[in-house]
Design a protein around this motif. Structure first.
Motif, PDB file in Angstrom:
ATOM      1  N   ASN A 154       0.809  -1.216   0.000  1.00 29.88           N
ATOM      2  CA  ASN A 154       0.000   0.000   0.000  1.00 29.88           C
ATOM      3  C   ASN A 154       0.847   1.273   0.000  1.00 29.88           C
ATOM      4  N   VAL A 155       2.132   1.141  -0.395  1.00 28.36           N
ATOM      5  CA  VAL A 155       3.045   2.293  -0.391  1.00 28.36           C
ATOM      6  C   VAL A 155       3.615   2.532  -1.787  1.00 28.36           C
ATOM      7  N   ARG A 156       3.489   3.758  -2.242  1.00 31.36           N
ATOM      8  CA  ARG A 156       4.188   4.200  -3.448  1.00 31.36           C
ATOM      9  C   ARG A 156       5.416   4.985  -3.007  1.00 31.36           C
ATOM     10  N   SER A 157       6.574   4.588  -3.486  1.00 36.51           N
ATOM     11  CA  SER A 157       7.825   5.273  -3.157  1.00 36.51           C
ATOM     12  C   SER A 157       8.282   6.067  -4.387  1.00 36.51           C
ATOM     13  N   VAL A 158       8.433   7.369  -4.226  1.00 37.51           N
ATOM     14  CA  VAL A 158       8.861   8.221  -5.341  1.00 37.51           C
ATOM     15  C   VAL A 158      10.270   8.725  -5.058  1.00 37.51           C
ATOM     16  N   VAL A 159      11.193   8.318  -5.901  1.00 42.12           N
ATOM     17  CA  VAL A 159      12.581   8.764  -5.769  1.00 42.12           C
ATOM     18  C   VAL A 159      12.983   9.474  -7.058  1.00 42.12           C
ATOM     19  N   TYR A 160      14.038  10.252  -6.965  1.00 38.60           N
ATOM     20  CA  TYR A 160      14.468  11.078  -8.091  1.00 38.60           C
ATOM     21  C   TYR A 160      15.928  10.796  -8.439  1.00 38.60           C
ATOM     22  N   LYS A 161      16.255  11.042  -9.701  1.00 36.23           N
ATOM     23  CA  LYS A 161      17.641  10.921 -10.149  1.00 36.23           C
ATOM     24  C   LYS A 161      18.283  12.309 -10.043  1.00 36.23           C
ATOM     25  N   GLU A 162      18.482  12.718  -8.778  1.00 31.11           N
ATOM     26  CA  GLU A 162      19.019  14.058  -8.530  1.00 31.11           C
ATOM     27  C   GLU A 162      20.378  14.266  -9.169  1.00 31.11           C
ATOM     28  N   GLU A 163      21.119  13.170  -9.329  1.00 28.13           N
ATOM     29  CA  GLU A 163      22.435  13.283  -9.947  1.00 28.13           C
ATOM     30  C   GLU A 163      22.335  13.818 -11.380  1.00 28.13           C
ATOM     31  N   GLU A 164      21.251  13.466 -12.085  1.00 28.80           N
ATOM     32  CA  GLU A 164      21.100  13.914 -13.472  1.00 28.80           C
ATOM     33  C   GLU A 164      20.802  15.408 -13.547  1.00 28.80           C
ATOM     34  N   GLY A 165      19.856  15.869 -12.731  1.00 24.13           N
ATOM     35  CA  GLY A 165      19.553  17.300 -12.721  1.00 24.13           C
ATOM     36  C   GLY A 165      20.736  18.118 -12.235  1.00 24.13           C
ATOM     37  N   SER A 166      21.455  17.586 -11.248  1.00 23.53           N
ATOM     38  CA  SER A 166      22.623  18.292 -10.710  1.00 23.53           C
ATOM     39  C   SER A 166      23.761  18.343 -11.729  1.00 23.53           C
ATOM     40  N   TYR A 167      23.863  17.311 -12.551  1.00 23.66           N
ATOM     41  CA  TYR A 167      24.852  17.299 -13.634  1.00 23.66           C
ATOM     42  C   TYR A 167      24.586  18.456 -14.592  1.00 23.66           C
ATOM     43  N   LEU A 168      23.319  18.668 -14.931  1.00 22.67           N
ATOM     44  CA  LEU A 168      22.975  19.746 -15.864  1.00 22.67           C
ATOM     45  C   LEU A 168      23.335  21.114 -15.299  1.00 22.67           C
ATOM     46  N   VAL A 169      22.991  21.372 -14.031  1.00 24.72           N
ATOM     47  CA  VAL A 169      23.325  22.683 -13.460  1.00 24.72           C
ATOM     48  C   VAL A 169      24.826  22.793 -13.220  1.00 24.72           C
ATOM     49  N   GLY A 170      25.503  21.650 -13.033  1.00 26.21           N
ATOM     50  CA  GLY A 170      26.960  21.661 -12.896  1.00 26.21           C
ATOM     51  C   GLY A 170      27.635  22.109 -14.187  1.00 26.21           C
ATOM     52  N   ILE A 171      27.099  21.669 -15.317  1.00 25.50           N
ATOM     53  CA  ILE A 171      27.627  22.122 -16.610  1.00 25.50           C
ATOM     54  C   ILE A 171      27.505  23.640 -16.726  1.00 25.50           C
ATOM     55  N   LEU A 172      26.342  24.165 -16.363  1.00 26.47           N
ATOM     56  CA  LEU A 172      26.137  25.610 -16.426  1.00 26.47           C
ATOM     57  C   LEU A 172      27.072  26.347 -15.473  1.00 26.47           C
ATOM     58  N   ALA A 173      27.277  25.788 -14.287  1.00 26.81           N
ATOM     59  CA  ALA A 173      28.192  26.413 -13.323  1.00 26.81           C
ATOM     60  C   ALA A 173      29.612  26.453 -13.878  1.00 26.81           C
ATOM     61  N   GLY A 174      30.060  25.318 -14.445  1.00 28.59           N
ATOM     62  CA  GLY A 174      31.408  25.249 -14.997  1.00 28.59           C
ATOM     63  C   GLY A 174      31.614  26.236 -16.124  1.00 28.59           C
ATOM     64  N   LEU A 175      30.614  26.375 -16.982  1.00 30.28           N
ATOM     65  CA  LEU A 175      30.725  27.288 -18.121  1.00 30.28           C
ATOM     66  C   LEU A 175      30.609  28.744 -17.692  1.00 30.28           C
ATOM     67  N   ALA A 176      29.858  29.018 -16.628  1.00 28.88           N
ATOM     68  CA  ALA A 176      29.657  30.405 -16.174  1.00 28.88           C
ATOM     69  C   ALA A 176      30.808  30.910 -15.309  1.00 28.88           C
ATOM     70  N   SER A 177      31.529  29.998 -14.659  1.00 28.26           N
ATOM     71  CA  SER A 177      32.573  30.403 -13.715  1.00 28.26           C
ATOM     72  C   SER A 177      33.739  31.092 -14.433  1.00 28.26           C
ATOM     73  N   LYS A 178      34.123  32.228 -13.884  1.00 25.96           N
ATOM     74  CA  LYS A 178      35.273  32.961 -14.428  1.00 25.96           C
ATOM     75  C   LYS A 178      36.548  32.649 -13.652  1.00 25.96           C
ATOM     76  N   THR A 179      36.387  32.134 -12.436  1.00 27.25           N
ATOM     77  CA  THR A 179      37.559  31.857 -11.597  1.00 27.25           C
ATOM     78  C   THR A 179      38.025  30.407 -11.711  1.00 27.25           C
ATOM     79  N   GLY A 180      37.182  29.556 -12.303  1.00 32.26           N
ATOM     80  CA  GLY A 180      37.521  28.129 -12.349  1.00 32.26           C
ATOM     81  C   GLY A 180      37.312  27.464 -10.998  1.00 32.26           C
ATOM     82  N   LYS A 181      36.505  28.117 -10.132  1.00 33.68           N
ATOM     83  CA  LYS A 181      36.200  27.575  -8.811  1.00 33.68           C
ATOM     84  C   LYS A 181      34.699  27.738  -8.538  1.00 33.68           C
ATOM     85  N   VAL A 182      34.065  26.639  -8.174  1.00 33.50           N
ATOM     86  CA  VAL A 182      32.632  26.690  -7.864  1.00 33.50           C
ATOM     87  C   VAL A 182      32.402  25.999  -6.523  1.00 33.50           C
ATOM     88  N   GLY A 183      31.213  26.206  -5.958  1.00 38.51           N
ATOM     89  CA  GLY A 183      30.952  25.662  -4.629  1.00 38.51           C
ATOM     90  C   GLY A 183      29.628  24.934  -4.531  1.00 38.51           C
TER      91      GLY A 183
END
Length: 330
Positions: free
Chosen positions: A118-147
């Motif tokens: 009687n339980v539906r478990s909903v999980v997410y592939k957060e690694e995939e969404g985080s990969y996408l924003v990581g690409i944007l962070a890497g491309l936007a960074s001018k210092t070559g350092k992100v957090g």
């Protein structure tokens, strides 16, 4: 004949009313507050959408501690609420106990898995969404350092960080990624002051894009980045509007869908138990682009992140899931 048709219409109306009456939705948030502008607020948005579309109201509860969560889940079930949605891995053991006690009640657990009929478990592939924003962070960074500033130090949040790091390195191989977790208890989700302190420390080390995966704590991350002329990345809900021109993007996690679908499926007698895993392909996670951040995302950046998105969907990019082996490739 006319009387027969009227009788049929009356029966149909009664059946529809009975079906609607059988749906008595409840929602238990994670600690951190309903209006955290992040994870919990996404769940609230899903419940509100269902209410607006159907006219069926719901009850909700904001726990401030782990014991309150279990009490709320049991209380809703004992009063006939159905389905009962609990958003947070923190309610895993509570759902295991209460769902076994109330086998005729439908439960939904977000961010963890309970194997009961009687339980539906909903999980997410957060690694995939985080990969996408990581690409944007890497491309936007001018210092070559992100957090990265996480909330509670648990494997789920390290999953966000690891996906982000993989994306940033895909964009810029020699990039430096700083990371801090806010704490080891539930209080870590609701400490924007500490989030701001950790962000300032990363900025002082040279980070110019900081990703927050920390619930309401992340509000301090976004504020501190804006105050210091740096960029941030929001999480769960689209947080681009909080500091327009400063929030590079948000990793949207469709917790609203989990809540809305649970109620709609129960209402339509389509509810199923089991595990639902939602990634980029299922539109369960995504990067946010709107008028608030459009000027921050260049055409080249958009092309790069859209290509990565397509490659993830096609299976040619496989983002490592930290929780599969508790490690992150370097």
């Amino acid at each position: 004949m006319k009387k027969t048709l009227l009788s049929l219409f009356a029966l149909t109306a009664m059946s529809a009313t009975a079906l609607a009456a059988d749906v008595k939705p409840a929602l238990v948030y994670g600690t951190g507050g309903k209006f955290d502008k992040s994870f919990n607020e996404a769940a609230y948005a899903g419940a509100e959408k269902f209410k607006a579309e159907t006219g069926i109201d719901y009850r909700d509860f904001e726990p401030t501690g782990d014991t309150q969560g279990e009490q709320a889940i049991r209380n809703f079930a004992s009063k006939g609420y159905n389905p009962v949605v609990a958003v947070s891995f923190a309610w895993t053991s509570a759902i295991e106990k209460v769902a076994a006690e109330f086998p005729d009640t439908k439960f939904v657990l977000v961010d963890s898995v309970v194997d009961l009929p009687n339980v539906r478990s909903v999980v997410y592939k957060e690694e995939e969404g985080s990969y996408l924003v990581g690409i944007l962070a890497g491309l936007a960074s001018k210092t070559g350092k992100v957090g990265f500033v996480g909330g509670m130090d648990i494997p789920l949040i390290r999953k966000f960080e690891c996906g982000y790091e993989q994306g940033a390195r895909a964009a810029k191989a020699d990039i430096q990624v700083f990371q801090n977790m806010t704490g080891t208890t539930g209080a870590a989700w609701n400490d924007p002051v500490r989030g701001g302190e950790l962000t300032k420390n990363q900025i002082d080390q040279g980070a110019d894009v900081i990703y927050a995966a920390a619930g309401a704590t992340g509000l301090g991350v976004l504020q501190t980045a804006a105050d210091n002329g740096k960029m941030s990345i929001g999480v769960d809900s689209n947080q681009n509007h909080l500091h327009p021109g400063s929030v590079l993007t948000s990793m949207v996690k469709r917790v609203d869908l989990a809540v809305y679908n649970a109620y709609a499926d129960a209402k339509g007698d389509k509810f199923t138990a089991g595990v639902q895993a939602l990634g980029v392909k299922e539109d369960g996670v995504a990067y946010a682009l709107d008028d608030n951040n459009a000027k921050l995302i260049t055409d080249d950046m958009k092309a790069a992140v859209e290509k990565a998105k397509a490659d993830i969907i096609a299976g040619t990019i496989k983002v490592h899931d930290y929780m599969s082996d508790n490690s992150c490739p370097k």
